[in-house]
Enzyme design. Sequence first.
Site, PDB file in Angstrom:
ATOM      1  N   GLU A 277      17.365   7.760 -38.859  1.00  0.00           N
ATOM      2  CA  GLU A 277      17.980   6.993 -40.206  1.00  0.00           C
ATOM      3  C   GLU A 277      18.170   8.172 -41.347  1.00  0.00           C
ATOM      4  OE1 GLU A 277      15.530   4.136 -41.750  1.00  0.00           O
ATOM      5  OE2 GLU A 277      17.150   2.728 -42.231  1.00  0.00           O
ATOM      6  N   HIS A 298       8.189   8.889 -14.582  1.00  0.00           N
ATOM      7  CA  HIS A 298       8.743   7.949 -13.527  1.00  0.00           C
ATOM      8  C   HIS A 298       9.686   7.108 -13.881  1.00  0.00           C
ATOM      9  CE1 HIS A 298       4.995   9.153 -11.022  1.00  0.00           C
ATOM     10  NE2 HIS A 298       4.477   8.995 -12.077  1.00  0.00           N
ATOM     11  N   LYS A 412      23.178  -5.721 -43.815  1.00  0.00           N
ATOM     12  CA  LYS A 412      22.052  -6.476 -44.684  1.00  0.00           C
ATOM     13  C   LYS A 412      22.806  -7.473 -45.630  1.00  0.00           C
ATOM     14  CE  LYS A 412      18.384  -3.021 -45.109  1.00  0.00           C
ATOM     15  NZ  LYS A 412      17.572  -1.962 -45.917  1.00  0.00           N
TER      16      LYS A 412
HETATM   17  O1  PA5 Z   1      13.214   4.168 -44.348  1.00  0.00           O
HETATM   18  C1  PA5 Z   1      13.675   3.226 -45.064  1.00  0.00           C
HETATM   19  O2  PA5 Z   1      14.087   3.025 -46.025  1.00  0.00           O
HETATM   20  C2  PA5 Z   1      14.192   1.809 -44.258  1.00  0.00           C
HETATM   21  O3  PA5 Z   1      13.528   1.966 -42.967  1.00  0.00           O
HETATM   22  C3  PA5 Z   1      12.741   0.896 -44.773  1.00  0.00           C
HETATM   23  O4  PA5 Z   1      11.665   1.180 -44.975  1.00  0.00           O
HETATM   24  C4  PA5 Z   1      13.279  -0.482 -44.256  1.00  0.00           C
HETATM   25  O5  PA5 Z   1      14.584  -1.046 -44.471  1.00  0.00           O
HETATM   26  C5  PA5 Z   1      12.344  -1.766 -45.105  1.00  0.00           C
HETATM   27  O6  PA5 Z   1      12.710  -1.251 -46.233  1.00  0.00           O
HETATM   28  P1  PA5 Z   1      11.757  -2.355 -47.510  1.00  0.00           P
HETATM   29  O7  PA5 Z   1      10.540  -1.476 -47.662  1.00  0.00           O
HETATM   30  O8  PA5 Z   1      12.669  -2.087 -48.808  1.00  0.00           O
HETATM   31  O9  PA5 Z   1      11.444  -3.612 -47.080  1.00  0.00           O
END
Ligand code: PA5
Length: 424
Positions: A277, A298, A412
């Site tokens: 990410e 394995h 989203k």
């Molecule tokens: O690292 C990130 O920014 C994302 O993976 C968020 O943690 C995830 O989308 C959850 O978001 P939030 O904490 O706003 O619910």
Amino acid sequence: MFSYSFGQTSLESQLEAFGITEAYDRNLEKAVSYAKTLSKDDLLPFARQRHDGPDVDPIAKAADRIRKSCDDLIVLGTGGSSLGAQAAIAIARFNKGPVRIHTPDSLCPFEMDLLFKELDTARTHVLAISKSGTTAETLAQLLACRAWIEAGQHSDNLGDHFTFITEPGERPLRTYGEKLGSPILDHPTDVGGRFSVLTNVGMLPVAVSGLSVEKFRKGAEEVCAQFMAQPESATAVVGAALTHSLYQEKGITQVLVMPYAESLRAFTRWHGQLWAESLGKDGIGTTPIRAIGPVDQHSQLQLFLDGPNDKFCTFITVPSFGKGPRIDAAEAKAYGLDYMANRTIGDTVTCQSKATQETLRKKGRTVREIVIDSLSEENLGGLFVSFMLETVVTAHLMGVNAFDQPAVEEGKILTRQYLSDLPE
Ligand code: PA5
């Protein structure tokens, strides 16, 4: 505490063998000067969490209240709001904590039904974590949990069953917590989800599990201090320079993290999110791969050894010679298993990891080994911050912003639209 190595050969000879010495030197220089700006301006909010910081007491108090009120804690949160805690509390299995912790991070109707069937509403606490306070999965789970606990009809205050972590300001999760009258801890505004493991997001579950927040953070502080003092030899900087040089010069587009310890399985999920990410942007990026030794010898090892040479392999090992059950010599010999006679399970795992690394090297793969001396809170805290630093430095070398995730926002918005459009 922890160290890295490149097997019997030095880093220099590995660079030479791959013909990337020049690229590495260039990237190392860039990485080091970037690391120095970070030291100077202290631009690392995710690494600023101190073992004696102002949030330690609120975390301890919240954990104490949760522990006293329940046998089961459901931690609601997804992505960075759950994976860090999962990775951190995995080592709590060794000293059975007072509370069972459940982390249903992927929304699943069948798992939720199962959880609700298993748990006692009167003795369950819900910790809902969302930085934005708007994440659909977490909010849906929260509403479902509330209805389930309410249906239990106990005489205590409903709000006592919930704790919230979210950013200050108006947002659905915060309003919900306020209406319930539940405790709300502030999510640090300058730390993103996947970088939040050392904040209250990861550390409250840690404290509930009986592990030491102080130790996690001390381990992280030690690694940060080394990064600041000698960036040129810090695991994070060397790893970033190497990964990026291999990507630029050799088309190494995949990054494998393979610990030889079951308790680090969740760590690989945490790392996978952090890396993907943070770095997959603008048409570039390297893909994280998760594996666990020895079991994945394995399953995926054949590909790692004999498939395309496009992976940078990091092994995380814990010295385990002499550890675990010992195999009876006579019994082993009776079945022609002389090589196992009198060996421990730890001996076997150590030899397997060594053999796998050597085989990969012989096949021309780049292998780094990070050795941690035990599965302690300090070492895990150190690993967390080291990999976060490595990610940020790599992002700098790649020229991408490690801290946003613009592409996933579109999906989203569309999900919310589809849900709204469903018939009543
Ligand atoms: O690292 C990130 O920014 C994302 O993976 C968020 O943690 C995830 O989308 C959850 O978001 P939030 O904490 O706003 O619910």
